[in-house]
Design a protein around this motif. Sequence first.
Motif, mmCIF file in Angstrom:
data_model
loop_
_atom_site.group_PDB
_atom_site.id
_atom_site.type_symbol
_atom_site.label_atom_id
_atom_site.label_comp_id
_atom_site.label_asym_id
_atom_site.label_seq_id
_atom_site.Cartn_x
_atom_site.Cartn_y
_atom_site.Cartn_z
ATOM 1 N N ASP A 126 33.504 30.647 74.381
ATOM 2 C CA ASP A 126 32.194 30.653 73.721
ATOM 3 C C ASP A 126 31.281 31.711 74.331
ATOM 4 O O ASP A 126 30.516 32.352 73.607
ATOM 5 N N ASP A 127 31.369 31.896 75.648
ATOM 6 C CA ASP A 127 30.599 32.973 76.288
ATOM 7 C C ASP A 127 30.985 34.331 75.702
ATOM 8 O O ASP A 127 30.137 35.192 75.476
ATOM 9 N N ASN A 128 32.274 34.505 75.464
ATOM 10 C CA ASN A 128 32.780 35.759 74.921
ATOM 11 C C ASN A 128 32.194 36.035 73.539
ATOM 12 O O ASN A 128 31.740 37.147 73.245
ATOM 13 N N LEU A 129 32.188 35.009 72.701
ATOM 14 C CA LEU A 129 31.645 35.158 71.356
ATOM 15 C C LEU A 129 30.146 35.416 71.397
ATOM 16 O O LEU A 129 29.621 36.244 70.646
ATOM 17 N N GLU A 130 29.442 34.705 72.266
ATOM 18 C CA GLU A 130 27.999 34.912 72.395
ATOM 19 C C GLU A 130 27.689 36.345 72.832
ATOM 20 O O GLU A 130 26.773 36.984 72.303
ATOM 21 N N THR A 131 28.460 36.853 73.782
ATOM 22 C CA THR A 131 28.259 38.225 74.251
ATOM 23 C C THR A 131 28.497 39.227 73.126
ATOM 24 O O THR A 131 27.757 40.212 72.975
ATOM 25 N N PHE A 132 29.523 38.974 72.335
ATOM 26 C CA PHE A 132 29.821 39.832 71.180
ATOM 27 C C PHE A 132 28.625 39.879 70.235
ATOM 28 O O PHE A 132 28.205 40.959 69.787
ATOM 29 N N LEU A 133 28.061 38.731 69.924
ATOM 30 C CA LEU A 133 26.934 38.666 68.985
ATOM 31 C C LEU A 133 25.677 39.291 69.577
ATOM 32 O O LEU A 133 24.903 39.934 68.864
ATOM 33 N N ILE A 134 25.477 39.118 70.881
ATOM 34 C CA ILE A 134 24.335 39.777 71.536
ATOM 35 C C ILE A 134 24.465 41.294 71.411
ATOM 36 O O ILE A 134 23.515 41.995 71.052
ATOM 37 N N ASN A 135 25.648 41.799 71.692
ATOM 38 C CA ASN A 135 25.878 43.246 71.589
ATOM 39 C C ASN A 135 25.730 43.732 70.157
ATOM 40 O O ASN A 135 25.271 44.854 69.912
ATOM 41 N N ASP A 143 32.945 49.469 72.918
ATOM 42 C CA ASP A 143 33.099 48.808 74.214
ATOM 43 C C ASP A 143 32.409 47.453 74.245
ATOM 44 O O ASP A 143 32.864 46.530 74.920
ATOM 45 N N GLY A 144 31.304 47.336 73.516
ATOM 46 C CA GLY A 144 30.563 46.079 73.492
ATOM 47 C C GLY A 144 31.183 45.028 72.599
ATOM 48 O O GLY A 144 30.736 43.871 72.608
ATOM 49 N N PHE A 145 32.195 45.416 71.831
ATOM 50 C CA PHE A 145 32.820 44.480 70.886
ATOM 51 C C PHE A 145 34.237 44.097 71.281
ATOM 52 O O PHE A 145 34.943 43.468 70.494
ATOM 53 N N THR A 146 34.666 44.484 72.464
ATOM 54 C CA THR A 146 36.036 44.168 72.876
ATOM 55 C C THR A 146 36.089 43.018 73.874
ATOM 56 O O THR A 146 37.134 42.746 74.449
ATOM 57 N N GLY A 147 34.965 42.347 74.071
ATOM 58 C CA GLY A 147 34.963 41.114 74.838
ATOM 59 C C GLY A 147 34.749 41.299 76.325
ATOM 60 O O GLY A 147 34.827 42.401 76.863
ATOM 61 N N ILE A 148 34.459 40.182 76.982
ATOM 62 C CA ILE A 148 34.342 40.164 78.435
ATOM 63 C C ILE A 148 35.735 40.389 79.008
ATOM 64 O O ILE A 148 36.675 39.696 78.622
ATOM 65 N N LEU A 209 36.511 29.213 64.187
ATOM 66 C CA LEU A 209 35.841 30.476 64.515
ATOM 67 C C LEU A 209 36.373 31.102 65.803
ATOM 68 O O LEU A 209 36.631 32.306 65.849
ATOM 69 N N LEU A 210 36.543 30.315 66.854
ATOM 70 C CA LEU A 210 36.990 30.882 68.120
ATOM 71 C C LEU A 210 38.393 31.467 68.016
ATOM 72 O O LEU A 210 38.695 32.496 68.626
ATOM 73 N N GLU A 211 39.249 30.820 67.240
ATOM 74 C CA GLU A 211 40.614 31.331 67.067
ATOM 75 C C GLU A 211 40.616 32.644 66.298
ATOM 76 O O GLU A 211 41.310 33.602 66.674
ATOM 77 N N THR A 212 39.845 32.690 65.208
ATOM 78 C CA THR A 212 39.792 33.933 64.426
ATOM 79 C C THR A 212 39.084 35.045 65.204
ATOM 80 O O THR A 212 39.438 36.225 65.091
ATOM 81 N N PHE A 213 38.089 34.646 66.013
ATOM 82 C CA PHE A 213 37.409 35.637 66.840
ATOM 83 C C PHE A 213 38.374 36.229 67.872
ATOM 84 O O PHE A 213 38.340 37.433 68.149
ATOM 85 N N ALA A 214 39.254 35.391 68.417
ATOM 86 C CA ALA A 214 40.247 35.881 69.382
ATOM 87 C C ALA A 214 41.147 36.922 68.734
ATOM 88 O O ALA A 214 41.514 37.932 69.361
ATOM 89 N N LYS A 215 41.510 36.716 67.466
ATOM 90 C CA LYS A 215 42.334 37.692 66.751
ATOM 91 C C LYS A 215 41.559 38.987 66.523
ATOM 92 O O LYS A 215 42.114 40.087 66.632
ATOM 93 N N THR A 216 40.259 38.851 66.211
ATOM 94 C CA THR A 216 39.413 40.027 66.027
ATOM 95 C C THR A 216 39.337 40.843 67.319
ATOM 96 O O THR A 216 39.462 42.078 67.304
#
Length: 449
Positions: A126-135, A143-148, A209-216
């Motif tokens: 969830d932190d990873n997804l939140e960081t993605f949305l913040i960026n 670089d800001g969209f490839t996750g922590i 959402l988290l599963e599909t976000f992981a694929k993204t």
Amino acid sequence: MLQKFKEHININFPFLKDKKLLIAISGGVDSVVLTQLLHELNFNISLAHCNFQLREKESDLDEEFVKLLAQKTSNQIFKIKFDTEKFASKNKLSTQIAARELRYNWFQEIIEKHNFDYVLTAHHADDNLETFLINLTRGSGLDGFTGIPKINGNIVRPLLAFSREEILAYAKTNTIDWREDASNATTKYIRNKIRHQILPVLKEINPNLLETFAKTLENLQESKQIIEDRIATISSEVFETDFSTEFILNAVERLEVTKINIDKINQLSNPKAYLYQLLKEYNFTEWNDVYHLLSTQSGKQVYSKTHRLVKDREYLLLSERDFSTALEMTFEIHENQFEITNPIYLTFEDVLQKSDENKQAIYVDKDLLKYPLIVRKWENGDYLYPLGMQGKKKLSKYFKDEKFSLLDKENAWLLCNAENEIIWVLNYRQDSRLSLKNTSKNILKITSK
């Protein structure tokens, strides 16, 4: 979750086994669960807790909780208190950025002092997804969209594959206590707004959402790898490494200068985008100014906090910034000195005859020297009588004729007499006025390194 975590570690972080690990622990459920999981699996762990003193008594209660947890699990604990608000104000940082800088700097101090191998943090999916949305809201690049990153140097994040829901479920099932930070419930901070107002809606639209976000993330990381491969190829074509001599305090060093071929950059499909990818690691932020260097006149330059980019005819010259005060000073050499190391290394030796003809040594008529000698940088109006050439020449004209780059000119040091007349452009050209004549009786050899 324990078995799943064990398999996850074995597959993705096998190097953690038998290592000395430091867990960054706040007292919240994420870091407490990480501590419990690693304790159950018999890893060699210690705890590190930062008291940022931002929540008055609550911050002290967090510290006491972590101390008791360390005692309960028989783990070593490191604790520190920070005046976070004072540090943030002094350095003109947000409170969150200040806290991050303080804790990560402290973690590295502990690692070095106590020989830890890795710091483990409890960031999760969830932190990873939140960081993605913040960026996303800030207009980040790829670089800001490839996750922590799971691994960043000696920082490891083994919970990124797990959701907040899984972590909470494990804590409740195993009756694990933790501290609840009341500030996490407020929407004062952008991360909390996303967590409490945006993510629930997105998860309602897509329960997976988290599963599909992981694929993204996986797709974006693969795309990033392709870009990095392409940039590595382009770098070898447009970058040319050169060396110019830079003299700094107490040493003579070789300054590496990267020359970027402007014509080759302009032949690429998107010069601005390629420049960003080629130079992003050098901390530049004014990308429009960097791009405009391609078409501006020589002498224009752009600075980052660590590097400088200069337009010099058909090249951009990239070098580290020199913060040495030596560049703004002059240094005296007295008659009884036979060696100096500041700001450059020079030796002075009485010899019977001239030998060793090279750019690192000159021979002068000692009887013509007027002390103290001076070492300094060049100035407008300087001139010399180049040895082997007729007449007088402005130093600026000499630099131009010898095709000195802007950095070469800045890095050049002069040896002058007491009247500030040039004796030697160090490692380039001697002035003829003090050079040896047939009548010279006392010969002084001056050598640089």
